[in-house]
Design a protein around this motif. Structure first.
Motif, short mmCIF file in Angstrom:
data_model
loop_
_atom_site.label_atom_id
_atom_site.label_comp_id
_atom_site.label_asym_id
_atom_site.label_seq_id
_atom_site.Cartn_x
_atom_site.Cartn_y
_atom_site.Cartn_z
N SER A 98 0.69 -1.23 -0.01
CA SER A 98 -0.04 0.11 0.00
C SER A 98 0.78 1.40 0.20
CB SER A 98 -0.94 0.03 1.12
OG SER A 98 -0.12 0.14 2.36
N THR A 99 2.02 1.17 0.54
CA THR A 99 2.70 2.28 0.43
C THR A 99 3.75 2.29 -0.73
OG1 THR A 99 4.49 1.09 1.56
CG2 THR A 99 3.03 2.63 2.95
N ARG A 100 3.54 1.30 -1.66
CA ARG A 100 4.27 1.28 -2.89
C ARG A 100 5.80 1.05 -2.71
NH1 ARG A 100 0.57 4.18 -7.40
NH2 ARG A 100 -1.42 3.67 -6.25
N VAL A 101 6.14 0.45 -1.84
CA VAL A 101 7.47 0.43 -1.42
C VAL A 101 8.07 -0.94 -2.28
CG1 VAL A 101 9.44 -0.45 0.00
CG2 VAL A 101 7.57 1.06 0.75
N LEU A 102 7.30 -2.00 -2.46
CA LEU A 102 7.71 -3.18 -3.29
C LEU A 102 6.25 -3.53 -3.96
CD1 LEU A 102 9.44 -5.25 -1.04
CD2 LEU A 102 10.43 -4.28 -2.91
N ARG A 103 6.66 -4.09 -5.06
CA ARG A 103 5.12 -4.73 -5.83
C ARG A 103 4.77 -5.72 -5.43
NH1 ARG A 103 7.79 -5.95 -11.57
NH2 ARG A 103 6.33 -7.55 -11.50
N PRO A 104 3.52 -6.25 -5.44
CA PRO A 104 3.15 -7.41 -4.61
C PRO A 104 3.89 -8.86 -4.78
CG PRO A 104 1.20 -6.28 -5.78
CD PRO A 104 2.58 -5.47 -6.21
N GLN A 105 4.26 -8.84 -5.97
CA GLN A 105 5.13 -10.44 -6.07
C GLN A 105 6.32 -10.26 -5.37
OE1 GLN A 105 4.11 -8.46 -8.58
NE2 GLN A 105 2.45 -9.60 -9.76
N TYR A 106 7.17 -9.14 -5.28
CA TYR A 106 8.25 -8.91 -4.60
C TYR A 106 7.96 -8.70 -2.98
CZ TYR A 106 10.40 -7.67 -8.88
OH TYR A 106 10.72 -7.73 -10.49
N ALA A 107 6.93 -8.30 -2.58
CA ALA A 107 6.39 -8.22 -1.31
C ALA A 107 6.39 -9.59 -0.61
CB ALA A 107 5.19 -7.54 -1.03
N VAL A 108 5.33 -10.64 -1.45
CA VAL A 108 5.17 -11.80 -0.93
C VAL A 108 6.48 -12.54 -1.01
CG1 VAL A 108 4.19 -14.10 -1.54
CG2 VAL A 108 3.03 -11.79 -1.75
N PHE A 109 7.38 -12.42 -1.83
CA PHE A 109 8.66 -13.12 -1.75
C PHE A 109 9.48 -12.96 -0.62
CE2 PHE A 109 13.21 -13.31 -2.76
CZ PHE A 109 13.33 -14.59 -3.12
N TRP A 110 9.38 -11.37 -0.40
CA TRP A 110 10.30 -11.09 0.75
C TRP A 110 9.78 -11.49 2.03
CZ3 TRP A 110 14.25 -7.04 0.29
CH2 TRP A 110 14.37 -6.53 1.22
N ALA A 111 8.36 -11.38 2.33
CA ALA A 111 8.09 -11.94 3.62
C ALA A 111 8.20 -13.31 3.68
CB ALA A 111 6.54 -11.75 3.71
N ALA A 112 7.99 -14.19 2.52
CA ALA A 112 8.00 -15.58 2.67
C ALA A 112 9.68 -16.15 3.16
CB ALA A 112 7.87 -16.30 1.24
N PHE A 113 10.45 -15.20 2.33
CA PHE A 113 12.09 -15.29 2.58
C PHE A 113 12.49 -15.09 4.01
CE2 PHE A 113 16.47 -13.84 2.54
CZ PHE A 113 16.88 -14.79 2.05
N PHE A 114 11.95 -13.88 4.47
CA PHE A 114 12.61 -13.70 5.88
C PHE A 114 11.68 -14.47 6.87
CE2 PHE A 114 14.21 -10.00 3.55
CZ PHE A 114 15.38 -10.00 4.14
N ASN A 115 10.54 -14.89 6.76
CA ASN A 115 9.81 -15.80 7.55
C ASN A 115 10.56 -16.93 7.88
OD1 ASN A 115 7.73 -14.25 8.84
ND2 ASN A 115 6.44 -14.67 7.07
N PHE A 116 11.01 -17.45 6.77
CA PHE A 116 11.81 -18.96 6.60
C PHE A 116 13.24 -19.01 7.23
CE2 PHE A 116 14.36 -21.94 4.42
CZ PHE A 116 13.75 -23.06 4.74
N ILE A 117 13.97 -17.74 7.07
CA ILE A 117 15.29 -17.66 7.67
C ILE A 117 15.34 -16.84 8.99
CG2 ILE A 117 16.24 -17.72 5.52
CD1 ILE A 117 17.08 -14.67 5.76
N ALA A 118 14.29 -16.25 9.57
CA ALA A 118 14.35 -15.48 10.68
C ALA A 118 15.14 -16.21 11.77
CB ALA A 118 12.98 -15.16 11.03
N PHE A 119 14.88 -17.33 12.02
CA PHE A 119 15.64 -18.23 13.17
C PHE A 119 17.06 -18.21 13.06
CE2 PHE A 119 15.66 -21.47 9.93
CZ PHE A 119 17.04 -22.31 10.29
N MET A 120 17.64 -17.81 11.72
CA MET A 120 19.06 -17.86 11.86
C MET A 120 19.67 -16.48 12.53
SD MET A 120 19.82 -19.00 7.87
CE MET A 120 19.18 -20.34 7.32
#
Length: 77
Positions: free
Chosen positions: A38-60
């Motif tokens: 909504s703030t137009r920082v990222l396109r929706p496809q990139y935002a979903v990838f970004w969230a999935a990536f960081f949710n997956f590696i956050a424990f590291m």
């Protein structure tokens, strides 16, 4: 309590807790993605990838502190 009923009840309660945790995580991810899109920082496809990536590696980066607290601090063996 009858042992033949206790184990399935325990498994069911654990299943419900894991399902709730899964749904809660989906809501958190959706909120963070909606904010970024909504703030137009990222396109929706990139935002979903970004969230999935960081949710997956956050424990590291943040470790397993919550899991360790539950495993050691709250439940006594």
């Amino acid at each position: 309590m009858d042992p033949t009923l206790a184990f399935p009840l325990l498994v069911g309660l654990i299943g419900v807790a894991l399902f709730f945790d899964f749904l809660n995580g989906l809501h958190d991810a959706a909120n963070s993605i909606a904010t970024i899109v909504s703030t137009r920082v990222l396109r929706p496809q990139y935002a979903v990838f970004w969230a999935a990536f960081f949710n997956f590696i956050a424990f590291m980066f943040f470790g397993l502190h919550v899991a360790e607290t539950i495993g050691r601090g709250i439940v006594s063996a």
